[in-house]
Design a protein around this motif. Structure first.
Motif, PDB file in Angstrom:
ATOM      1  N   PRO A  27      33.117  27.670  46.413  1.00 46.37           N
ATOM      2  CA  PRO A  27      32.454  26.352  47.050  1.00 46.37           C
ATOM      3  C   PRO A  27      32.178  25.596  46.094  1.00 46.37           C
ATOM      4  CG  PRO A  27      31.642  28.369  48.301  1.00 46.37           C
ATOM      5  CD  PRO A  27      32.365  28.874  47.150  1.00 46.37           C
ATOM      6  N   ALA A  28      31.914  24.250  46.289  1.00 47.40           N
ATOM      7  CA  ALA A  28      31.544  23.135  45.357  1.00 47.40           C
ATOM      8  C   ALA A  28      30.193  23.682  44.849  1.00 47.40           C
ATOM      9  CB  ALA A  28      31.166  21.840  45.704  1.00 47.40           C
ATOM     10  N   GLN A  29      29.951  23.859  43.490  1.00 44.80           N
ATOM     11  CA  GLN A  29      28.881  24.191  42.489  1.00 44.80           C
ATOM     12  C   GLN A  29      28.277  23.024  41.857  1.00 44.80           C
ATOM     13  OE1 GLN A  29      27.111  27.460  41.907  1.00 44.80           O
ATOM     14  NE2 GLN A  29      25.912  25.846  41.030  1.00 44.80           N
ATOM     15  N   GLY A  30      27.013  22.916  42.067  1.00 48.30           N
ATOM     16  CA  GLY A  30      26.208  21.854  41.287  1.00 48.30           C
ATOM     17  C   GLY A  30      26.343  22.352  39.654  1.00 48.30           C
ATOM     18  N   MET A  31      26.605  21.321  38.684  1.00 48.46           N
ATOM     19  CA  MET A  31      26.720  21.634  37.345  1.00 48.46           C
ATOM     20  C   MET A  31      26.316  20.332  36.559  1.00 48.46           C
ATOM     21  SD  MET A  31      30.539  23.502  37.041  1.00 48.46           S
ATOM     22  CE  MET A  31      31.086  24.427  38.321  1.00 48.46           C
ATOM     23  N   ILE A  32      25.096  20.646  35.827  1.00 47.01           N
ATOM     24  CA  ILE A  32      24.665  19.526  34.920  1.00 47.01           C
ATOM     25  C   ILE A  32      24.678  19.834  33.429  1.00 47.01           C
ATOM     26  CG2 ILE A  32      22.624  17.931  34.432  1.00 47.01           C
ATOM     27  CD1 ILE A  32      21.542  18.940  37.228  1.00 47.01           C
ATOM     28  N   ILE A  43      13.147  20.356  26.538  1.00 51.53           N
ATOM     29  CA  ILE A  43      14.730  20.775  26.902  1.00 51.53           C
ATOM     30  C   ILE A  43      14.770  22.012  27.594  1.00 51.53           C
ATOM     31  CG2 ILE A  43      16.852  21.209  26.093  1.00 51.53           C
ATOM     32  CD1 ILE A  43      16.854  18.837  24.469  1.00 51.53           C
ATOM     33  N   ARG A  44      14.035  22.947  26.749  1.00 51.65           N
ATOM     34  CA  ARG A  44      13.984  24.200  27.501  1.00 51.65           C
ATOM     35  C   ARG A  44      13.227  24.227  28.832  1.00 51.65           C
ATOM     36  NH1 ARG A  44      15.075  28.232  23.409  1.00 51.65           N
ATOM     37  NH2 ARG A  44      13.661  29.680  24.687  1.00 51.65           N
ATOM     38  N   ASN A  45      12.142  23.639  29.092  1.00 47.21           N
ATOM     39  CA  ASN A  45      11.448  23.544  30.349  1.00 47.21           C
ATOM     40  C   ASN A  45      12.221  22.574  31.288  1.00 47.21           C
ATOM     41  OD1 ASN A  45       9.153  24.793  29.114  1.00 47.21           O
ATOM     42  ND2 ASN A  45       8.075  23.057  28.564  1.00 47.21           N
ATOM     43  N   ALA A  46      12.958  21.463  30.900  1.00 43.37           N
ATOM     44  CA  ALA A  46      13.626  20.720  31.924  1.00 43.37           C
ATOM     45  C   ALA A  46      14.786  21.681  32.625  1.00 43.37           C
ATOM     46  CB  ALA A  46      14.310  19.501  31.347  1.00 43.37           C
ATOM     47  N   ALA A  47      15.351  22.470  31.527  1.00 45.20           N
ATOM     48  CA  ALA A  47      16.629  23.251  32.076  1.00 45.20           C
ATOM     49  C   ALA A  47      16.123  24.559  33.071  1.00 45.20           C
ATOM     50  CB  ALA A  47      17.311  24.024  30.829  1.00 45.20           C
ATOM     51  N   THR A  48      15.092  25.009  32.445  1.00 48.35           N
ATOM     52  CA  THR A  48      14.719  26.499  33.274  1.00 48.35           C
ATOM     53  C   THR A  48      13.807  25.735  34.438  1.00 48.35           C
ATOM     54  OG1 THR A  48      12.445  26.517  32.027  1.00 48.35           O
ATOM     55  CG2 THR A  48      14.455  27.747  31.030  1.00 48.35           C
ATOM     56  N   GLY A  49      13.156  24.646  34.559  1.00 54.66           N
ATOM     57  CA  GLY A  49      12.664  24.263  35.798  1.00 54.66           C
ATOM     58  C   GLY A  49      13.615  24.135  36.798  1.00 54.66           C
ATOM     59  N   ILE A  50      14.803  23.600  36.590  1.00 58.87           N
ATOM     60  CA  ILE A  50      15.779  23.302  37.504  1.00 58.87           C
ATOM     61  C   ILE A  50      16.515  24.640  37.801  1.00 58.87           C
ATOM     62  CG2 ILE A  50      18.043  22.162  37.934  1.00 58.87           C
ATOM     63  CD1 ILE A  50      15.709  20.205  38.043  1.00 58.87           C
ATOM     64  N   ALA A  51      16.835  25.295  37.004  1.00 62.94           N
ATOM     65  CA  ALA A  51      17.827  26.517  37.206  1.00 62.94           C
ATOM     66  C   ALA A  51      16.954  27.687  37.836  1.00 62.94           C
ATOM     67  CB  ALA A  51      18.430  27.028  36.037  1.00 62.94           C
ATOM     68  N   GLU A  64      21.476  33.395  39.107  1.00 61.44           N
ATOM     69  CA  GLU A  64      21.059  34.070  40.131  1.00 61.44           C
ATOM     70  C   GLU A  64      21.580  33.033  41.461  1.00 61.44           C
ATOM     71  OE1 GLU A  64      16.843  34.948  40.495  1.00 61.44           O
ATOM     72  OE2 GLU A  64      16.678  35.802  38.387  1.00 61.44           O
ATOM     73  N   GLY A  65      22.410  33.495  42.134  1.00 64.84           N
ATOM     74  CA  GLY A  65      23.213  32.875  43.174  1.00 64.84           C
ATOM     75  C   GLY A  65      23.566  31.815  42.470  1.00 64.84           C
ATOM     76  N   GLN A  66      23.295  30.614  42.994  1.00 63.44           N
ATOM     77  CA  GLN A  66      23.874  29.087  42.887  1.00 63.44           C
ATOM     78  C   GLN A  66      23.228  28.713  41.693  1.00 63.44           C
ATOM     79  OE1 GLN A  66      23.920  26.622  46.177  1.00 63.44           O
ATOM     80  NE2 GLN A  66      26.108  27.705  46.935  1.00 63.44           N
ATOM     81  N   ARG A  67      22.251  29.337  41.096  1.00 59.02           N
ATOM     82  CA  ARG A  67      21.400  28.665  40.124  1.00 59.02           C
ATOM     83  C   ARG A  67      21.461  29.703  38.692  1.00 59.02           C
ATOM     84  NH1 ARG A  67      18.252  25.064  41.787  1.00 59.02           N
ATOM     85  NH2 ARG A  67      17.302  25.183  44.076  1.00 59.02           N
ATOM     86  N   GLY A  68      21.670  28.844  37.722  1.00 58.79           N
ATOM     87  CA  GLY A  68      21.529  29.295  36.568  1.00 58.79           C
ATOM     88  C   GLY A  68      21.730  28.626  35.028  1.00 58.79           C
ATOM     89  N   LEU A  69      21.681  29.128  34.037  1.00 54.83           N
ATOM     90  CA  LEU A  69      21.864  28.566  32.791  1.00 54.83           C
ATOM     91  C   LEU A  69      22.885  29.188  32.068  1.00 54.83           C
ATOM     92  CD1 LEU A  69      17.902  27.842  31.703  1.00 54.83           C
ATOM     93  CD2 LEU A  69      19.780  26.329  32.555  1.00 54.83           C
ATOM     94  N   VAL A  79      23.600  23.602  33.366  1.00 52.05           N
ATOM     95  CA  VAL A  79      22.683  24.001  34.274  1.00 52.05           C
ATOM     96  C   VAL A  79      23.283  23.825  35.655  1.00 52.05           C
ATOM     97  CG1 VAL A  79      20.423  23.490  35.346  1.00 52.05           C
ATOM     98  CG2 VAL A  79      20.850  22.747  32.952  1.00 52.05           C
ATOM     99  N   LEU A  80      23.200  25.214  36.381  1.00 52.93           N
ATOM    100  CA  LEU A  80      23.868  25.227  37.688  1.00 52.93           C
ATOM    101  C   LEU A  80      22.784  25.310  38.780  1.00 52.93           C
ATOM    102  CD1 LEU A  80      26.273  28.423  36.800  1.00 52.93           C
ATOM    103  CD2 LEU A  80      26.697  25.996  36.741  1.00 52.93           C
ATOM    104  N   CYS A  81      22.855  24.624  39.765  1.00 50.99           N
ATOM    105  CA  CYS A  81      21.912  24.564  41.067  1.00 50.99           C
ATOM    106  C   CYS A  81      23.051  24.178  41.961  1.00 50.99           C
ATOM    107  CB  CYS A  81      21.058  23.373  40.821  1.00 50.99           C
ATOM    108  SG  CYS A  81      21.639  21.601  40.516  1.00 50.99           S
ATOM    109  N   PRO A  82      22.391  24.123  43.325  1.00 54.12           N
ATOM    110  CA  PRO A  82      23.222  24.085  44.455  1.00 54.12           C
ATOM    111  C   PRO A  82      23.388  22.605  44.345  1.00 54.12           C
ATOM    112  CG  PRO A  82      21.468  25.134  45.355  1.00 54.12           C
ATOM    113  CD  PRO A  82      20.991  24.845  43.742  1.00 54.12           C
ATOM    114  N   TYR A  83      25.117  22.372  44.796  1.00 56.88           N
ATOM    115  CA  TYR A  83      25.916  20.923  44.828  1.00 56.88           C
ATOM    116  C   TYR A  83      24.684  20.026  45.176  1.00 56.88           C
ATOM    117  CZ  TYR A  83      29.379  17.761  45.035  1.00 56.88           C
ATOM    118  OH  TYR A  83      30.218  16.543  45.034  1.00 56.88           O
ATOM    119  N   GLY A  84      24.132  20.173  46.388  1.00 60.51           N
ATOM    120  CA  GLY A  84      23.542  18.851  47.007  1.00 60.51           C
ATOM    121  C   GLY A  84      22.294  18.334  46.376  1.00 60.51           C
ATOM    122  N   GLU A  85      21.776  19.233  45.316  1.00 58.68           N
ATOM    123  CA  GLU A  85      20.590  19.183  44.594  1.00 58.68           C
ATOM    124  C   GLU A  85      20.884  18.451  43.392  1.00 58.68           C
ATOM    125  OE1 GLU A  85      18.125  22.562  43.932  1.00 58.68           O
ATOM    126  OE2 GLU A  85      18.211  23.301  46.043  1.00 58.68           O
TER     127      GLU A  85
END
Length: 192
Positions: A27-32, A43-51, A64-69, A79-85
């Motif tokens: 399914p659609a995956q959020g990718m930044i 940069i490290r904090n911004a990435a890990t804070g979202i993921a 981990e699930g829909q989240r990751g780096l 940076v992976l997160c749920p698509y809607g986020e």
């Protein structure tokens, strides 16, 4: 004024194939895409804070699930997160990184993602990529940016029976067909 679709549309509508391994469009995956000095604390904090996962070392995937780096290059993370986020996450990262030499880009709709499952993952991928698919060449958790036949792709094994593949959305059908062909019953090579 037209309303936006409530459900994102994937490139192949959830295509699936079962053969030597199963190949499924996710399914659609959020990718930044986050570019900058990966050793810089902001940069490290911004990435890990979202993921919500630890910063990956070179050529690694922490998910981990829909989240990751995903470590994509010496100056790039995916940076992976749920698509809607994604809109809120990208805006939050941009705000945190204001004044820092960095680039935050939503690439969710420009990519397609496939999940591979089964014991023949290494053999199926080895038919398509010049990358070393041996256990020492690509241990689980290590990300590889390479090619699948004629197109660029990134892939990693989560385990010996589970892998993820990311490619450009414009070549999603081609990549799915490649994976499907390489996973045809009766085409096992038994090398890996």
């Amino acid at each position: 004024m037209s309303e936006m679709l409530a459900t994102p549309v994937t490139a192949l509508g959830g295509a699936r194939f079962d053969g030597l391994i199963s190949v499924r469009e996710k399914p659609a995956q959020g990718m930044i895409s986050l570019r900058g000095d990966l050793s810089a604390a902001p940069i490290r904090n911004a990435a890990t804070g979202i993921a919500g996962v630890d910063m990956p070392p070179r050529r690694a995937a922490h998910t981990e699930g829909q989240r990751g780096l995903l470590w994509m290059a010496p100056d790039e993370l995916l940076v992976l997160c749920p698509y809607g986020e994604v809109p809120g996450a990208a805006a939050s990262m941009s705000k945190v990184l204001q004044g820092v030499h960095a680039l935050v880009t939503d690439v969710s709709d420009a990519r397609a993602m496939f999940e591979l499952r089964g014991g023949g993952l290494r053999d199926v991928l080895a038919k398509l990529t010049p990358a070393d698919m041996s256990i020492t060449g690509l241990p689980p958790g290590e990300l590889r940016r390479s090619r699948l036949a004629q197109v660029p792709a990134a892939f990693w094994l989560e385990s010996e029976t589970s892998a993820q593949v990311i490619c450009f959305r414009s070549v999603a059908r081609y990549v799915f067909d490649l994976l499907k062909n390489a996973a045809q019953p009766g085409s096992a090579v038994g090398f890996h």
